[in-house]
Write a protein that holds these residues in place. Structure first.
Motif, PDB file in Angstrom:
ATOM      1  N   VAL A  52      28.922  34.116  42.919  1.00 34.51           N
ATOM      2  CA  VAL A  52      27.913  35.161  42.651  1.00 34.51           C
ATOM      3  C   VAL A  52      28.130  36.312  43.628  1.00 34.51           C
ATOM      4  O   VAL A  52      28.372  36.084  44.822  1.00 34.51           O
ATOM      5  N   ASN A  53      28.080  37.540  43.105  1.00 33.20           N
ATOM      6  CA  ASN A  53      28.242  38.714  43.969  1.00 33.20           C
ATOM      7  C   ASN A  53      26.928  39.048  44.668  1.00 33.20           C
ATOM      8  O   ASN A  53      25.865  38.997  44.056  1.00 33.20           O
ATOM      9  N   LEU A  54      27.033  39.411  45.931  1.00 37.01           N
ATOM     10  CA  LEU A  54      25.837  39.849  46.667  1.00 37.01           C
ATOM     11  C   LEU A  54      25.997  41.324  47.021  1.00 37.01           C
ATOM     12  O   LEU A  54      27.067  41.755  47.449  1.00 37.01           O
ATOM     13  N   LEU A 102      29.586  32.742  47.550  1.00 30.58           N
ATOM     14  CA  LEU A 102      28.963  34.075  47.523  1.00 30.58           C
ATOM     15  C   LEU A 102      30.030  35.111  47.844  1.00 30.58           C
ATOM     16  O   LEU A 102      30.737  34.976  48.849  1.00 30.58           O
ATOM     17  N   GLU A 103      30.127  36.119  46.989  1.00 26.44           N
ATOM     18  CA  GLU A 103      31.142  37.149  47.204  1.00 26.44           C
ATOM     19  C   GLU A 103      30.490  38.361  47.861  1.00 26.44           C
ATOM     20  O   GLU A 103      29.539  38.939  47.324  1.00 26.44           O
ATOM     21  N   VAL A 104      30.998  38.713  49.018  1.00 23.54           N
ATOM     22  CA  VAL A 104      30.462  39.896  49.714  1.00 23.54           C
ATOM     23  C   VAL A 104      31.604  40.879  49.938  1.00 23.54           C
ATOM     24  O   VAL A 104      32.766  40.487  49.996  1.00 23.54           O
ATOM     25  N   ILE A 124      39.427  34.790  50.546  1.00 22.35           N
ATOM     26  CA  ILE A 124      39.471  36.234  50.304  1.00 22.35           C
ATOM     27  C   ILE A 124      39.936  36.453  48.864  1.00 22.35           C
ATOM     28  O   ILE A 124      40.675  35.628  48.297  1.00 22.35           O
ATOM     29  N   LYS A 125      39.453  37.576  48.322  1.00 29.81           N
ATOM     30  CA  LYS A 125      39.852  37.918  46.953  1.00 29.81           C
ATOM     31  C   LYS A 125      40.607  39.232  47.026  1.00 29.81           C
ATOM     32  O   LYS A 125      40.023  40.262  47.413  1.00 29.81           O
ATOM     33  N   ILE A 126      41.890  39.183  46.690  1.00 31.36           N
ATOM     34  CA  ILE A 126      42.695  40.408  46.781  1.00 31.36           C
ATOM     35  C   ILE A 126      42.244  41.362  45.673  1.00 31.36           C
ATOM     36  O   ILE A 126      42.129  40.957  44.502  1.00 31.36           O
ATOM     37  N   PHE A 138      33.651  29.786  37.680  1.00 35.00           N
ATOM     38  CA  PHE A 138      33.428  31.077  37.013  1.00 35.00           C
ATOM     39  C   PHE A 138      32.764  32.042  37.992  1.00 35.00           C
ATOM     40  O   PHE A 138      31.958  31.619  38.834  1.00 35.00           O
ATOM     41  N   GLU A 139      33.079  33.335  37.809  1.00 36.00           N
ATOM     42  CA  GLU A 139      32.331  34.343  38.570  1.00 36.00           C
ATOM     43  C   GLU A 139      31.246  34.892  37.655  1.00 36.00           C
ATOM     44  O   GLU A 139      31.530  35.272  36.504  1.00 36.00           O
ATOM     45  N   ALA A 140      30.003  34.898  38.149  1.00 43.01           N
ATOM     46  CA  ALA A 140      28.895  35.441  37.351  1.00 43.01           C
ATOM     47  C   ALA A 140      28.923  36.966  37.457  1.00 43.01           C
ATOM     48  O   ALA A 140      28.947  37.514  38.562  1.00 43.01           O
ATOM     49  N   MET A 184      35.307  36.952  50.888  1.00 41.90           N
ATOM     50  CA  MET A 184      35.360  38.411  51.025  1.00 41.90           C
ATOM     51  C   MET A 184      36.021  38.982  49.764  1.00 41.90           C
ATOM     52  O   MET A 184      37.185  38.731  49.491  1.00 41.90           O
ATOM     53  N   ASP A 185      35.189  39.725  49.028  1.00 43.11           N
ATOM     54  CA  ASP A 185      35.625  40.289  47.744  1.00 43.11           C
ATOM     55  C   ASP A 185      36.368  41.611  47.984  1.00 43.11           C
ATOM     56  O   ASP A 185      36.227  42.230  49.038  1.00 43.11           O
ATOM     57  N   ASP A 186      37.127  42.030  47.006  1.00 46.35           N
ATOM     58  CA  ASP A 186      37.824  43.334  47.023  1.00 46.35           C
ATOM     59  C   ASP A 186      38.609  43.526  48.317  1.00 46.35           C
ATOM     60  O   ASP A 186      38.640  44.634  48.880  1.00 46.35           O
TER      61      ASP A 186
HETATM   62 MG    MG Z   1      33.211  39.696  42.781  1.00 56.02          MG
END
Ligand code: MG
Ligand code: C2E
Ligand code: MG
Length: 662
Positions: free
Chosen positions: A477-479, A509-511, A560-562, A422-424, A539-541
């Protein structure tokens, strides 16, 4: 400065007055000594004459002096500095006169003169002495002494003696002049040297104080007034507004794209540009205005005596023109521009906080409008300001009452159609039963410097909850970039993992690449520490920034997250989107990275992503972000996919709430 000059004049006057007093004192001392000398010389010579003239009594009665007496008088007149003798009778009538010009005159009062001083000496029985400035018949300075002569207790005559004191006076005067001069010099040295040293020390201290004061109130790089000094001045100007009956304008000026300049030309070039801009702002500001530097790329100008909004706009345009242009540094041409937000007082606000907020909102508008432009605050921005202040308050309240909530959105393995984690996602209650969107409150929390405390809570709470999940499920978790600036993220994460009892390999960790723009090297170092802990870095977004690829080479990301915008574009008008997404997935796999697609909302998107072999998906199609209470159901539903239909198992329990400060 003026005070010091006054002190100097006072000291010099004091010194001159002291010298004058010394000289005057010397003069009176000389006069007194001469007087005393004249008295004693006159008395002793008179005594000598009186004692040696055996016939003085008869002489005083008008008899002719004896030859012996005449010779004594004659001798006495030629000795020392006594140049005249007179002998008077008991009434003060002159009986004998002996002078250096004539030999001698005498007679039975024939000289016919009555001398009041001689008569007085006779009457009193004591000498009378007078010291006089000379004239034609007398030396330049002389003394007259009249001494009564007593024989057998009777006063028989008065002898007058004239003593030439001219030479003595000169001698004494010279002597005392040099004495006074020596005393003066000594006094000057004795007091002057310590006084001078004290004066120098006072001056040095004043200079040091001035310097300390300057440093405390100025930005060291640009030497412009700093934020503190600027706001003091602005506060003062605002309080005196009603008396002045004019308006003032606050121009917030931001240098555009300083980070890009730093990245492209180096930090020294960036610093040079900042100094150049400061110089230009100093040039634009009139002597009654104030230009300030709030640090780095942020400046401000306080414009006083503003007679109309047009005047403020005109200055804003001039500031823009001054800043915009090319800076030559080390053979390179760096183009520079700025954005300006202007607010007027009292129109838009009459206290520092409100006026600054208005100017900052106008500045935000200028930046949103493409930068290199100036915007004056307008009421629609005021609505935004009110909303912003409301959200700021909600953030503060949420921290104080610990009312943030954590939602979780499922991440699904596309090939197995199974939950992988899950993404918080943080939620701020808006007080009306809904939530303030993270895109609104997270940037504000960053600006307010509160993202660190919020981020720490998210991490700790997230780890605690995830530790209760089946071990195959991961937590993302997003940073925020600001967390990297505020403290050592790696220590915070390590502590949260330990505290929650979660294995590091179950945390991702999503940055975003924004994080790497500020101080890429430092951030990359911190990310390496996190990787050493065993945590995964995502790497988010991906694809939204313009240098995503550059960072992909520089740091060994795990996944990576597209970005959602690409998935949203699938099957739409932009025909190339399919190609772009499939290329990104292929690129990710080439680099050994897992690829996640976010924002998957429909079946055709899912099918396409499955076709291009995307690893994981996240989106409303697989589950919306849900509160902690719904997690058990979601995990169970996923679990049941592998179970016979009649088996029910509840693997997750709910946690008590956790303190934000913990
Ligand atoms: Mg995110
Ligand atoms: P993100 O990290 O890219 O998170 C994904 C966002 O996309 C979430 O928005 C999620 O609700 C939304 N989303 C997921 N699937 C779909 C979909 O199918 N359709 C649509 N329309 N949206 C979908 P959310 O929760 O509003 O969060 C927005 C952003 O706020 C996040 O983007 C993240 O950058 C930031 N954020 C959220 N929570 C935190 C946090 O705890 N710390 C930090 N620093 N940032 C956070
Ligand atoms: Mg995202």
């Amino acid at each position: 400065m003026l005070k010091r000059r006054r002190e100097l004049i006072l000291s010099a006057s004091l010194f001159l007055a002291l010298c004058a007093i010394a000289l005057l004192g010397a003069r009176y001392t000389v006069d007194y000594l001469l007087y005393r000398d004249a008295v004693s010389t006159g008395q002793s010579w008179t005594k000598y004459v009186a004692n040696n003239l055996k016939d003085i009594e008869t002489i005083a009665q008008g008899e002719m002096p004896s030859a012996e007496s005449l010779s004594i008088i004659e001798q006495a007149r030629q000795v020392g500095n006594v140049y005249r003798y007179k002998i008077f009778d008991g009434d003060g009538n002159l009986m004998v006169f002996s002078d250096h010009r004539q030999l001698i005159e005498y007679g039975d009062g024939k000289l016919g003169l009555n001398d009041a001083a001689a008569a007085k000496a006779m009457a009193m029985g004591s000498p009378t002495v007078a010291v006089k400035e000379g004239g034609f018949y007398h030396p330049a300075y002389y003394a007259e002494a009249y001494v009564p002569v007593e024989i057998n207790g009777r006063r028989v005559a008065v002898v007058g003696t004239y003593v030439d004191q001219t030479e003595k006076r000169e001698h004494y005067r010279t002597l005392f002049f040099y004495a006074a001069l020596s005393i003066g010099l000594f006094t000057t040295l004795a007091f002057g040297i310590p006084a001078f040293a004290w004066y120098r020390r006072t001056q040095e201290k004043a200079r040091a104080d001035e310097q300390i004061n300057f440093l405390a109130r100025h930005d060291l790089q640009t030497l412009l007034p700093n934020r503190k000094y600027f706001f003091e001045t602005l506060g003062f100007a605002l309080t005196s507004l009603p008396a002045n009956r004019t308006a003032l304008a606050l121009h917030c000026v931001d240098l555009d794209r300083l980070k890009d300049i730093n990245n492209a030309y180096g930090r020294e070039a960036g610093d040079y540009v900042i100094r150049k801009v400061a110089e230009r702002l100093r040039f634009v500001a009139r002597s009654t205005d104030m230009a300030a530097c709030f640090g780095s790329d942020s400046f401000a100008i306080l414009q006083t005596n503003v007679t109309s909004a047009g005047a403020a706009e005109a200055l804003a345009r001039r500031i823009l023109d001054e800043i915009a242009g090319v800076c030559h540094y080390d053979g390179k041409q760096i183009s520079v521009s700025g954005s300006i937000g202007t607010a007027l007082a009292p129109q838009h606000g009459s206290d520092v906080t409100r006026l600054l907020k208005c100017a900052e909102l106008a500045l935000d508008r200028a930046k949103n409008d493409g930068r290199n432009c100036a915007r004056v605050f307008t009421p629609d921005m005021a609505v935004k300001l009110a909303e912003r202040m409301e959200v700021e308050q909600a953030i503060r309240d949420a921290i104080a009452t610990e009312s943030f909530e954590l939602y979780f959105q499922p991440l699904v393995c596309l090939r197995k159609d199974r939950l992988v984690g899950f993404e918080a996602l943080l939620r701020l209650p808006d007080g009306k039963g809904g939530f303030v969107p993270p895109s609104v409150f997270i940037p504000l929390a960053e600006e307010m410097g509160l993202i660190d405390v919020i981020g720490r809570w998210t991490m700790r709470r997230g780890c605690k909850i995830a530790a209760l999940w089946p071990e195959n499920l991961r937590l993302s978790v997003n940073l925020s970039p600001a967390q990297f600036l505020a403290s050592r993220v790696s220590s915070m994460v390590e502590w949260a993992l330990k505290d929650g009892g979660l294995a590091p390999n179950r945390l991702a960790l999503e940055v975003t690449e924004n994080m790497l723009l500020s101080d890429a090297d430092a951030v990359l170092k911190e990310l390496s520490r996190l990787k050493e802990l065993g945590v995964r870095i995502v790497m988010d977004d991906f694809g939204t920034g313009y240098s995503s690829l550059q960072y992909l080479w520089r740091f060994p990301f795990d996944a990576i997250k597209i970005d959602r915008s690409f998935i949203d574009g699938l099957g739409g008008k932009q025909q190339n989107m399919e190609k772009i997404v499939s290329t990104i997935v292929a690129l990710g796999h080439t680099l050994n990275l897992k690829v996640t697609a976010e924002g998957v909302e429909n079946e055709s998107q899912r099918k396409f992503l499955r076709k291009v072999d995307c690893d994981h998906v996240q989106g409303f199609l697989f589950g919306r972000p849900m509160p902690e209470t719904e997690l058990a159901g979601a995990i169970l539903a996923d679990f049941q996919k592998t179970m016979p239909k009649n088996v029910v198992q509840l693997p997750v329990k709910e946690l008590p709430r956790q303190s934000l400060r913990g």
